[in-house]
Write a protein that holds these residues in place. Structure first.
Motif, PDB file in Angstrom:
ATOM      1  N   TYR A 150       0.917  -1.297  -0.108  1.00 54.87           N
ATOM      2  CA  TYR A 150      -0.157   0.145  -0.028  1.00 54.87           C
ATOM      3  C   TYR A 150       0.665   1.309   0.158  1.00 54.87           C
ATOM      4  O   TYR A 150       0.652   2.301  -0.877  1.00 54.87           O
ATOM      5  CB  TYR A 150      -0.700  -0.022   1.282  1.00 54.87           C
ATOM      6  N   PHE A 155      -0.265  -0.067  -4.282  1.00 54.21           N
ATOM      7  CA  PHE A 155      -1.550  -0.583  -4.712  1.00 54.21           C
ATOM      8  C   PHE A 155      -2.690  -0.055  -3.671  1.00 54.21           C
ATOM      9  O   PHE A 155      -2.487   0.375  -2.726  1.00 54.21           O
ATOM     10  CB  PHE A 155      -1.329  -2.234  -4.250  1.00 54.21           C
ATOM     11  N   SER A 158      -7.537  -2.645  -0.955  1.00 46.22           N
ATOM     12  CA  SER A 158      -7.977  -3.897  -1.081  1.00 46.22           C
ATOM     13  C   SER A 158      -6.872  -4.881  -1.956  1.00 46.22           C
ATOM     14  O   SER A 158      -6.675  -6.018  -1.603  1.00 46.22           O
ATOM     15  CB  SER A 158      -9.115  -3.689  -2.293  1.00 46.22           C
ATOM     16  N   GLU A 159      -6.322  -4.529  -2.850  1.00 45.71           N
ATOM     17  CA  GLU A 159      -5.180  -5.184  -3.635  1.00 45.71           C
ATOM     18  C   GLU A 159      -4.229  -5.367  -2.597  1.00 45.71           C
ATOM     19  O   GLU A 159      -3.527  -6.640  -2.540  1.00 45.71           O
ATOM     20  CB  GLU A 159      -4.738  -4.210  -4.815  1.00 45.71           C
ATOM     21  N   SER A 162      -5.062  -8.475  -0.307  1.00 46.40           N
ATOM     22  CA  SER A 162      -4.980  -9.615  -1.062  1.00 46.40           C
ATOM     23  C   SER A 162      -3.650 -10.181  -1.122  1.00 46.40           C
ATOM     24  O   SER A 162      -3.425 -11.327  -1.029  1.00 46.40           O
ATOM     25  CB  SER A 162      -5.781  -9.432  -2.387  1.00 46.40           C
ATOM     26  N   THR A 178      -9.079 -12.915  -2.179  1.00 44.45           N
ATOM     27  CA  THR A 178      -8.780 -12.069  -3.407  1.00 44.45           C
ATOM     28  C   THR A 178      -9.912 -11.979  -4.177  1.00 44.45           C
ATOM     29  O   THR A 178     -10.480 -10.873  -4.934  1.00 44.45           O
ATOM     30  CB  THR A 178      -7.538 -12.659  -4.209  1.00 44.45           C
ATOM     31  N   ALA A 182     -10.248  -8.220  -4.689  1.00 47.66           N
ATOM     32  CA  ALA A 182      -9.417  -7.931  -5.854  1.00 47.66           C
ATOM     33  C   ALA A 182      -9.139  -8.954  -6.904  1.00 47.66           C
ATOM     34  O   ALA A 182      -8.127  -9.659  -7.034  1.00 47.66           O
ATOM     35  CB  ALA A 182      -7.992  -7.571  -5.506  1.00 47.66           C
ATOM     36  N   HIS A 184      -9.200  -9.335 -10.094  1.00 54.58           N
ATOM     37  CA  HIS A 184      -8.208  -8.902 -11.216  1.00 54.58           C
ATOM     38  C   HIS A 184      -6.992  -9.432 -11.001  1.00 54.58           C
ATOM     39  O   HIS A 184      -6.229  -9.705 -11.683  1.00 54.58           O
ATOM     40  CB  HIS A 184      -8.405  -7.636 -11.656  1.00 54.58           C
ATOM     41  N   LEU A 185      -6.587  -9.615  -9.620  1.00 58.53           N
ATOM     42  CA  LEU A 185      -5.231 -10.121  -9.441  1.00 58.53           C
ATOM     43  C   LEU A 185      -5.091 -11.608  -8.972  1.00 58.53           C
ATOM     44  O   LEU A 185      -4.221 -12.113  -8.461  1.00 58.53           O
ATOM     45  CB  LEU A 185      -4.898  -9.365  -8.250  1.00 58.53           C
ATOM     46  N   GLN A 305       2.551  -5.469 -12.356  1.00 61.61           N
ATOM     47  CA  GLN A 305       1.842  -5.681 -11.024  1.00 61.61           C
ATOM     48  C   GLN A 305       2.313  -7.133 -10.800  1.00 61.61           C
ATOM     49  O   GLN A 305       2.344  -7.638  -9.584  1.00 61.61           O
ATOM     50  CB  GLN A 305       0.385  -5.643 -11.216  1.00 61.61           C
ATOM     51  N   ILE A 309       3.751  -8.469  -7.107  1.00 56.84           N
ATOM     52  CA  ILE A 309       3.008  -9.423  -6.409  1.00 56.84           C
ATOM     53  C   ILE A 309       3.853 -10.498  -6.005  1.00 56.84           C
ATOM     54  O   ILE A 309       4.002 -11.039  -4.772  1.00 56.84           O
ATOM     55  CB  ILE A 309       1.714  -9.796  -6.997  1.00 56.84           C
TER      56      ILE A 309
END
Length: 398
Positions: A150, A155, A158-159, A162, A178, A182, A184-185, A305, A309
């Motif tokens: 964060y 990010f 929420s991302e 996750s 997730t 999020a 999409h991740l 991303q 991650i």
């Protein structure tokens, strides 16, 4: 003419032409430049190679094969050129339908938690309750990675939440959180979570040895007391009631875990317990792996991303391991009965692999040092802790 038109249509429907059209569209797009253009042009081939590598890890190296093999195969299916790929992994394809029913709705991770509960013995934790602190300390990896994602990597909350859950080394929990926060991740987070779970024997020992001395690794622990059947029946009920009172957002995961464990320990529903431990969890594992793999399409996975991650995932896991060992050192400062700090690393949720690694490193230092059952205490506490951490981040982000 009809025959020629049919042959041309057949040619255009081949996978080769599908890859060619994707490359042409990418190079013709003025919004794409440099590396990004190359990734869009050849992304499906790159993802097919990555998925074949994941299959190799699962089959040859046996890294979490029960999930890595279906995830990788689902990834292969999701990178088939259009329109066949859409019919497989798209919203109306069979993988898309499975994903919507089982993962988007949160069903598969909960069923897996039932199976985990039915296979888990909470006896070592009940016999030595203070080891729950080690499982709790290991959750520092989750919140440490959350703050890094964060504050440093940009990010959103929420991302970041996750991504942080990867530090719990708990694949189903990572998927559950997730999909809520999020989606999409999901692809890179699921691959990172299960890859690092599989790499527990590689990642943890250097950290454990760095934070302990030879003498500390040789500490022998006294044999655990025998736990009664009544205690084992009451324990999951007590955990669930505490969750209801203090953190209702964690009840889906902990409720599933406690139900599975109660079926195992009560002794009157052996058929249900056997189904949870074997047939049901195996069926759901197949569907979960394939549907998660359907999110490994080039457009979703080949991004900057994803690299962040993967990096944050290894940081989260390393922090969790280190925090468990450090907590054991702190507990030894105030305890008359010494704890071997190696069992602190088992506070992550990878059951029972993390406990086995603690035992292995302990045996290397002292051939008479059997730590497996002692390490199972923080290990199962880590399962509970990761579910609680998931409830906390869900409450924060909702």
């Amino acid at each position: 003419m009809d025959i020629m038109e049919g042959l041309l249509t057949l040619k255009d429907s081949t996978g080769v032409m599908g890859f060619v059209h994707s490359a042409q569209n990418a190079f013709a797009d003025p919004n794409l430049q440099g590396v990004e253009q190359i990734l869009h042009a050849h992304g499906q081939w790159i993802m097919i190679i990555i998925c074949l590598f994941l299959l190799w890890l699962g089959i040859k190296k046996q890294f979490e094969p029960l999930l890595l093999v279906p995830i990788a195969f689902g990834g292969l299916l999701s990178n088939i050129p259009m329109p066949a790929g859409e019919e497989i992994a798209g919203p109306n394809g069979f993988l898309g339908i499975i994903f919507e029913a089982g993962i988007h709705k949160g069903l598969f991770p909960l069923i897996i938690f039932m199976g985990v509960g039915a296979m888990t013995d909470f006896g070592p934790l009940i016999a030595n309750p203070k080891t729950a602190l080690l499982g709790g300390a290991a959750q520092f990896g989750i919140f440490g990675a959350l703050l890094m994602a964060y504050c440093i990597f940009g990010f959103d909350l929420s991302e970041a939440a996750s991504i942080g859950i990867i530090g719990g080394a708990d694949g189903p929990t990572s998927i559950y959180v997730t999909t809520k926060l999020a989606e999409h991740l999901l692809g890179p987070i699921a691959v990172a979570a299960y890859s690092y779970m599989a790499l527990v024997p590689v990642i943890q020992p250097p950290i454990m040895k760095l934070l302990t001395t030879e003498a500390q690794r040789k500490i022998q622990m006294t044999q655990l007391r025998e736990v009664s059947k009544r205690e084992k029946i009451v324990f999951p009920l007590m955990i669930l009631l505490l969750c209801v009172i203090l953190l209702p957002s964690a009840c889906p995961l902990l409720g599933a875990l406690c139900f599975g464990n109660l079926c195992k320990e009560c002794g009157v529903v052996e058929r249900l317990s056997d189904t949870l431990q074997n047939a049901l969890i195996n069926i759901v594992t197949i569907f979960l792996g394939l549907s998660v793999g359907s999110k490994l399409s080039a457009g979703q996975f080949l991004t900057v991303q994803t690299l962040f991650i993967l990096l944050l995932g290894i940081i989260a896991f390393s922090l969790a391991t280190a925090a468990g060992v450090i907590m054991a050192h702190i507990m030894n400062m105030f305890s008359k009965t010494k704890i071997n700090p190696l069992i602190g690393s088992a506070g992550v949720s990878a059951v029972p692999m993390a406990a086995r690694v603690s035992n292995k490193v302990g045996l290397e230092a002292n051939p008479q040092n059997f730590l497996l059952m002692h390490a199972m205490g923080p290990n199962v506490a880590g399962v509970i802790g990761s579910a609680v951490a998931a409830g906390v981040v869900l409450a924060l982000c909702h």
